[in-house]
Design a protein around this motif. Structure first.
Motif, short mmCIF file in Angstrom:
data_model
loop_
_atom_site.label_atom_id
_atom_site.label_comp_id
_atom_site.label_asym_id
_atom_site.label_seq_id
_atom_site.Cartn_x
_atom_site.Cartn_y
_atom_site.Cartn_z
N UNK A 94 0.78 -1.37 -0.21
CA UNK A 94 -0.06 -0.05 0.01
C UNK A 94 0.92 1.40 -0.07
N UNK A 95 1.86 1.28 0.87
CA UNK A 95 2.85 2.38 0.84
C UNK A 95 3.72 2.52 -0.26
N UNK A 96 3.83 1.47 -1.18
CA UNK A 96 4.81 1.46 -2.27
C UNK A 96 3.78 2.19 -3.29
N UNK A 97 2.22 1.73 -3.50
CA UNK A 97 1.47 2.51 -4.30
C UNK A 97 1.27 3.84 -3.92
N UNK A 98 1.25 4.29 -2.76
CA UNK A 98 1.22 5.60 -2.53
C UNK A 98 2.38 6.49 -2.98
N UNK A 128 13.99 0.10 4.88
CA UNK A 128 14.89 0.98 4.18
C UNK A 128 14.10 1.82 3.18
N UNK A 129 12.72 1.63 2.83
CA UNK A 129 12.19 2.87 2.53
C UNK A 129 11.90 4.09 3.15
N UNK A 130 11.63 3.77 4.59
CA UNK A 130 11.49 4.73 5.52
C UNK A 130 12.77 5.54 5.83
N UNK A 131 13.75 4.69 5.88
CA UNK A 131 15.03 5.60 5.69
C UNK A 131 15.24 6.35 4.78
N UNK A 132 14.71 6.08 3.33
CA UNK A 132 14.96 6.93 2.56
C UNK A 132 13.91 8.23 2.53
N UNK A 133 12.89 8.01 3.04
CA UNK A 133 11.97 9.22 3.32
C UNK A 133 12.51 10.18 4.22
N UNK A 134 12.90 9.51 5.39
CA UNK A 134 13.59 10.32 6.29
C UNK A 134 14.69 11.22 6.05
N UNK A 135 15.61 10.54 4.87
CA UNK A 135 16.90 11.21 4.41
C UNK A 135 16.51 12.27 3.54
#
Length: 190
Positions: A94-98, A128-135
């Motif tokens: 779901x997060x990936x689609x969004x 990993x994806x959350x790390x990217x969003x925060x970065x």
């Protein structure tokens, strides 16, 4: 032949777990020719009764056009349903689609919420994806310490890209912050 008569009878009587198993039999082609359309039909029967794994599988079928026409709105619906029951793979998809903007504009803020829930449940790709969003400050305030944290957790699970990203972020943090974060992470568990 859909397996033992007891399974067939239970599925036809509305037992969600039996319906899920029948869907899997059709989807995998076990003891019957593979029939993805029938698989989707049985997953939907189980999913409408609130069986999260069935809703996840049905969302995946709609996302990928397996046995049904590709329909990201329906995929999102079924992922949301499964995610609301705690299915971490549905949260991630779901997060990936969004985040990907497949339904129009990218919605990083909502994606971050679902990535964080799945990350907290131990899903490495979401970490990993959350790390990217925060970065990058996408959907959340840019926070290199939080980015370091999530990359570190994913790296600990064996994600080499996360290890590289963690090391890159560490160069932007002072040694005291890195040391404090490492101490905090020593006791982290999903």
């Amino acid at each position: 032949n859909l397996g033992p008569s007891g399974l067939r009878d239970a599925a036809l009587a509305g037992d969600a777990r039996a319906q899920y198993e029948v869907a899997a039999i059709f989807g995998e082609g076990r003891a019957v020719p593979q029939d993805l359309a029938a698989s989707a039909l049985w997953y939907e029967r189980a999913a409408t009764q609130g069986l999260a794994p069935a809703a996840y599988r049905l969302g995946n079928m709609y996302e990928n056009g397996s046995g049904v026409e590709t329909d990201l709105i329906k995929a999102k619906f079924w992922y949301e349903k499964a995610a609301s029951f705690g299915n971490r793979m549905s949260m991630h998809n779901l997060a990936s689609i969004l985040a990907g903007g497949a339904l129009g504009e990218q919605n990083f803020a909502e994606a971050a919420v679902w990535f964080e829930r799945a990350a907290g449940l131990g899903l490495t790709d979401s970490q990993f994806n959350l790390g990217m969003l925060f970065a990058r400050g996408l959907g959340v305030s840019q926070d290199l310490a939080s980015s370091y944290k999530w990359f570190s957790i994913a790296a600990e699970a064996g994600d080499q890209d996360a290890a590289q990203a963690r090391d890159d972020i560490a160069r932007s943090l002072d040694a005291e912050t890195v040391s404090r974060l490492q101490a905090e992470l020593a006791s982290w568990s999903p």
